[in-house]
Design a protein around this motif. Sequence first.
Motif, PDB file in Angstrom:
ATOM      1  N   SER A  13       0.834  -1.213   0.000  1.00  0.00           N
ATOM      2  CA  SER A  13       0.000   0.000   0.000  1.00  0.00           C
ATOM      3  C   SER A  13       0.865   1.259   0.000  1.00  0.00           C
ATOM      4  O   SER A  13       0.477   2.278  -0.558  1.00  0.00           O
ATOM      5  CB  SER A  13      -0.946   0.001   1.199  1.00  0.00           C
ATOM      6  OG  SER A  13      -1.832  -1.090   1.087  1.00  0.00           O
ATOM      7  N   GLU A  25      -4.719   2.746   3.140  1.00  0.00           N
ATOM      8  CA  GLU A  25      -4.362   2.567   4.544  1.00  0.00           C
ATOM      9  C   GLU A  25      -3.023   1.844   4.669  1.00  0.00           C
ATOM     10  O   GLU A  25      -2.807   0.818   4.027  1.00  0.00           O
ATOM     11  CB  GLU A  25      -5.459   1.773   5.244  1.00  0.00           C
ATOM     12  CG  GLU A  25      -5.511   2.074   6.722  1.00  0.00           C
ATOM     13  CD  GLU A  25      -6.723   1.421   7.374  1.00  0.00           C
ATOM     14  OE1 GLU A  25      -6.620   1.093   8.558  1.00  0.00           O
ATOM     15  OE2 GLU A  25      -7.736   1.231   6.681  1.00  0.00           O
ATOM     16  N   THR A  33      -4.788  -3.984   4.347  1.00  0.00           N
ATOM     17  CA  THR A  33      -5.642  -3.819   3.173  1.00  0.00           C
ATOM     18  C   THR A  33      -6.578  -5.009   3.080  1.00  0.00           C
ATOM     19  O   THR A  33      -6.128  -6.157   3.063  1.00  0.00           O
ATOM     20  CB  THR A  33      -4.790  -3.741   1.895  1.00  0.00           C
ATOM     21  OG1 THR A  33      -3.831  -2.708   2.062  1.00  0.00           O
ATOM     22  CG2 THR A  33      -5.644  -3.474   0.676  1.00  0.00           C
ATOM     23  N   ASP A  76      -3.722  -2.293  -5.836  1.00  0.00           N
ATOM     24  CA  ASP A  76      -3.048  -2.678  -4.588  1.00  0.00           C
ATOM     25  C   ASP A  76      -3.863  -3.813  -3.984  1.00  0.00           C
ATOM     26  O   ASP A  76      -5.037  -3.652  -3.666  1.00  0.00           O
ATOM     27  CB  ASP A  76      -3.042  -1.447  -3.660  1.00  0.00           C
ATOM     28  CG  ASP A  76      -2.625  -1.772  -2.242  1.00  0.00           C
ATOM     29  OD1 ASP A  76      -1.819  -2.697  -2.049  1.00  0.00           O
ATOM     30  OD2 ASP A  76      -3.102  -1.074  -1.315  1.00  0.00           O
TER      31      ASP A  76
HETATM   32 MG   LIG Z   1      -1.899  -2.924   2.154  1.00  0.00          MG
END
Ligand SMILES: [Mg+2]
Length: 400
Positions: A13, A25, A33, A76
């Motif tokens: 992330s 986040e 995540t 992501d």
């Molecule tokens: Mg993450």
Amino acid sequence: MCGIVGKPNTGKSTFFSAATLAPAEIANYPFTTIKPNRGIGYIRTPCVCTEFNVKDNPKNSLCMDGIRLIPVELIDCAGLVPGAWQGRGLGNQFLDEIRKADALIHIVDAAGATDSEGRLCKPGTRDPVEDVKFLETEMTMWFAQILKRDWPKLARTAESGTEDLLTLLEERLSGLAIRRAHIFDALRKTELSEEKPTAWSEEDLIRFLDALRKTSKPMLLAANKIDLPPAEDNLERLKELNYIVVPCCAEAELVLRRAAEKGLVNYKPGDCNFTVTKPEGLTEAQKKALQMVQEKILQKLESTGVQEAVNMAFFKLLNMIVVYPVEDVEHLTDHEGRVLPDAYVVPYGTTARQLAYTVHTDLGEGFIYAVEAHEKKRIGENHVLKDRDVVSIISAKKRG
Ligand SMILES: [Mg+2]
Ligand SMILES: Nc1nc2c(ncn2[C@@H]2O[C@H](COP(=O)(O)OP(=O)(O)OP(=O)(O)O)[C@@H](O)[C@H]2O)c(=O)[nH]1
């Protein structure tokens, strides 16, 4: 589309946020995540405006000091743990996210500061080479799980002659962004019999799917957390694997891009240096962080590696090139008079006519010929374009 993958807590992330400046986040524990983040990153290439000595006016991309930044989609993903293909951790959810990915950037904790499941451990204790092997296995087993149930029937159908194996596999695997050429390539590499798939052993099938994974989801390694000392030795070992390896400090890139966004520093994604433009706007902590980035990353490695990894994914793994369609080949403009308005990222091998179709169906259908601006030469429909070509398409049908 390019997927950012790896076990939990490696910096996916952070890498994603730095590459896209989209909020995601970030925390130092696994499974931060849960839902995938999608965002727009950029590939960086020297713009043709400098060669033609013109001031450009881009529309679909950006040009900063002669550097073209062209948008590409990044995703992501949630972290992957051993056994994910059987549903462990956020297993299948993770795997579903990468169905549509054309290439993967594997964020590896090169410092070995997280265990097999992403929990923090003493830097240098976890071997990142294991993380690479585990991700390969997980993905191959995931492919196997998707195909295994239907395989006996599929193999029999192929042998009965109603449909060939390539077509059957293509249909079955189309949802995974796997194309005929990938299947063909995997068959050729494994030298398995296309005529007698019922004779394949279970091991043969896994070997085939492993080859298919490699061609259909090409992957590079971003050796992240390179700022932590144990990463250096591990980097050398990662380089012995059969991958492109980019040393990386996602955290440093995030610091730089956020500061650049606020106008505090002058820094373009992928630059080897930055200058402070507003020293009075920096807090002591920011000054310190920037100095660290300067000394520990940029002076040592020349870049943070984030931009390089994104570039490598598109230019090396996917073999893409950048071409600039224009309407007026003399002035390099579109119908609004914008100079070098668009930069398209297309696979190497794209012909002039295929580019016309990519720009607009009408342009493709009415294609007569094209002109390349460097040499001011006419090119035909089957002419294969080169990186940085500037192309004007002459068509019987006007776009729009
Ligand atoms: Mg993450
Ligand atoms: N030292 C160092 N730490 C980093 C770097 N990049 C990320 N981190 C830290 O690693 C931790 C995990 O970062 P995330 O970006 O949340 O990791 P993730 O891979 O997305 O984690 P999950 O979503 O849980 O799978 C955070 O504490 C980051 O600050 C880096 O380049 N160097």
